[in-house]
Design an enzyme around this catalytic site. Structure first.
Site, PDB file in Angstrom:
ATOM      1  N   GLU A   1      38.081  45.844  39.339  1.00  0.00           N
ATOM      2  CA  GLU A   1      38.146  47.160  38.685  1.00  0.00           C
ATOM      3  C   GLU A   1      38.784  48.245  39.544  1.00  0.00           C
ATOM      4  OE1 GLU A   1      34.139  47.905  37.372  1.00  0.00           O
ATOM      5  OE2 GLU A   1      34.130  46.176  36.036  1.00  0.00           O
TER       6      GLU A   1
ATOM      7  N   GLU B   1      35.446  38.270  30.749  1.00  0.00           N
ATOM      8  CA  GLU B   1      34.034  38.669  30.592  1.00  0.00           C
ATOM      9  C   GLU B   1      33.753  39.090  29.152  1.00  0.00           C
ATOM     10  OE1 GLU B   1      32.801  41.580  33.492  1.00  0.00           O
ATOM     11  OE2 GLU B   1      34.074  40.738  35.077  1.00  0.00           O
TER      12      GLU B   1
END
Length: 578
Positions: A347, A454
């Site tokens: 991220e 995910e």
């Protein structure tokens, strides 16, 4: 000027009526995209779809000024016409056109844009009937060349909407050409998925069986069973699996690919500085290996300051550099050669903990180090909201590509096997599949493998339906090479997208996953050969056990076969000794 049309998937005829214009289109979904900046724009996709005067052949007819500023026509040296929004004062000062959206349809958008000074983001914005602004896509545009802005929107209601263009650089002109907005019904969208699945996930094979003297065995019976799929479709697991036989059985029955939710992360393996503990992660690795389950390494570092080990947060830059060097050496060396992927810096489009502390190239340095320690494993950038939400400016596909380019251009990183990790955490409500697909198109044009890493869907009465939509979209897209869901059984603490209840009985979402697992695998079949001793059949990519029964002697001959991804049509000659 030459303008190119895209290839097709499913043929549909559509009559579109515009003021004084009638057009009939033979169209499919156009997966084409590019991140290159071109001297001349390509032709409008779908000939503009429902957009009036999409290529500005008729000047500014059908278009008006939105906000302040003004518009004018432009023409290139090659005679290509376009429109220019100038004298702008606000980000949304641009051109606009009103169109009618129909409830339940998906709208694929594209346009070619540039700005006349430097570089900057240009977005398409849909102004809904009640004034809501919905961003449908964004591109990093430049001066002197044309960039493809591709996106989309789902119509939750039937309404008249206004299409706008947005740039926060109000001193720049926005140049626009070859605009398209193409509607698709959900049935048409699904037909694209089915056709792409047949093309991308299967190949055709012809088996020809003869006896020892070369005579075709008419009526030979083939029994075909798939033993392994080549497409990685898996699920995360957490520490509960170590001591739960029910969880282990539930998982191993379904999945051959996994990611650990938290157990490999730094805050799990070194809670106290200098005291590393891999007991849980090692136990999960052993379970996976004993059951033939491949593992994605998640993650080496996380750029979000919230998710650092508590003792890391207040380290000086020098202390952090030493601690991080030990961390990456420890975790990557420990599992080198045992994983299929590493999420190296998690991220880091949204966060910059390590860059703020160690300099702008911190992420690139750690990719280089991970590559040195485990050179045969694919290194991923892993981000959220790239495909989920068009309003997240940080994670749009072009920002993603820019960040990845920065990392891979760093000295020593040129040989890295890199991958694009898109998390896919969808909230409640109808997913914007048109936007999702456009993002996959754009990032797919890089040629790098894309994984949905995910995937889950927020709580919603239609959660199972929405999960199925997202999974089908990912599985069918040509650029997607694997999918991992961040879902699981309630018994293991999952409470967002739950696949099984406390007794490991399927939820509706669990039924969807089991259905797709079956659908994406060749079902064991018996087929009778024709007079030439042959059969032809489409097979999913993967491994097969095949048995051939001689109709006269009843003898059985077994052999294995692999349908590879690079084969669209194959012929196999078999000899049987009766």
């Amino acid at each position: 000027m030459m303008k190119m049309l895209a290839g097709c998937c499913v043929l549909v005829l559509l009559s579109i009526f515009l003021p004084s214009v009638r057009r009939i289109h033979a169209f499919s979904y156009d997966y084409s995209a590019t991140t290159e900046c071109l001297i001349e724009p390509r032709r409008a996709q779908y000939e503009g779809g429902i957009i009036a005067n999409p290529d500005f052949t008729h000047g500014v007819q059908g278009w008006i000024v939105f906000g302040q500023g003004a518009v004018k026509e432009g023409i290139s040296k090659n005679g290509n016409r376009y429109i220019v929004a100038h004298s702008r004062r606000q980000p949304l000062d641009s051109i606009s056109q009103k169109v009618q959206l129909e409830k339940g349809k998906l709208y694929s958008f594209s346009a070619w844009v540039q700005i006349n000074g430097g570089r900057g983001n240009v977005a398409v914005v849909f102004k809904m009937s009640r004034g809501e602004l919905v961003r449908g896509g964004k591109v990093l545009a430049g001066n002197g060349c044309w960039s493809l802005l591709k996106g989309g929107v789902f119509a939750n209601t039937s309404s008249r909407v206004e299409i706008l263009f947005e740039s926060k650089n109000t001193e720049a002109e926005i140049w626009v050409d070859n605009v398209s907005l193409q509607p698709f019904t959900m049935e048409q969208w699904r037909s694209h998925q089915d056709e792409s699945t047949d093309k991308e996930r299967k190949g055709k094979v012809r088996f020809e069986v003869r006896n020892a003297n070369g005579t075709a065995i008419e009526g030979a019976r083939f029994s075909i069973k798939q033993t392994k799929s080549d497409f990685p479709f898996g699920c995360c697991m957490n520490y509960h699996i170590i001591n739960s036989t029910d969880y282990q059985n539930w998982f191993a029955l379904r999945f051959k690919y996994t990611t650990f939710t938290n157990e490999m992360k730094w805050y799990s393996t070194e809670k106290i500085q200098g005291q590393e503990n891999y007991t849980v992660a090692d136990a999960m690795v052993r379970f996976a290996q004993q059951n033939g389950i491949s593992i994605r390494g998640h993650n080496i570092f996380w750029d979000d300051p919230v998710y650092q080990p508590h003792w890391v947060k207040n380290l000086t830059s020098e202390e952090l550099q030493k601690a991080a060097a030990q961390r990456i050496k420890s975790v990557v060396s420990r599992y080198a050669g045992q994983l299929i992927a590493w999420d190296v810096m998690n991220e880091n489009l949204h966060f910059s903990f390590f860059e703020d502390k160690l300099g702008k190239n911190a992420s690139a340095v750690y990719y280089a180090r991970a590559y040195q320690l485990d050179p045969d494993t694919t290194m991923f950038l892993n981000e959220y909201n790239t495909i989920e939400y068009s309003s997240d400016e940080k994670a749009n596909p072009f920002n993603y590509k820019t960040k990845l380019d920065e990392i891979l251009s760093y000295p020593g990183n040129q040989g890295i096997s890199a991958g694009i990790g898109l998390q896919g955490h969808f909230g409640s409500g109808q997913p914007n599949l048109a936007y999702m697909r456009s993002c996959l198109d754009i990032l797919g044009s890089t040629g790098l493998p894309i994984w949905l890493t995910e995937v889950d869907v927020g709580k919603d009465p239609n959660q199972a339906e929405y999960l199925e939509q997202v999974l089908r979209e990912g599985y069918s897209h040509p650029a997607v090479k694997g999918i991992i869901m961040f879902v699981g059984p309630a018994n293991a603490g999952f409470n967002s997208t739950v696949l099984a209840d406390e007794d490991f009985k399927n939820t509706p979402a669990g039924d969807v996953v089991d259905k797709l697992i079956d659908e994406w695998k060749f079902q064991t079949t018996e087929i009778k050969a024709d007079g030439k001793g042959s059969i032809e059949i489409p097979l999913f990519h993967g491994d097969y056990n095949i048995t051939v029964k001689d109709p006269v002697s009843s003898s059985l001959t077994a052999f294995s076969y692999k349908m590879t991804k690079d084969v669209t049509r194959d012929t196999v000659h078999l000899r049987i000794n009766a």
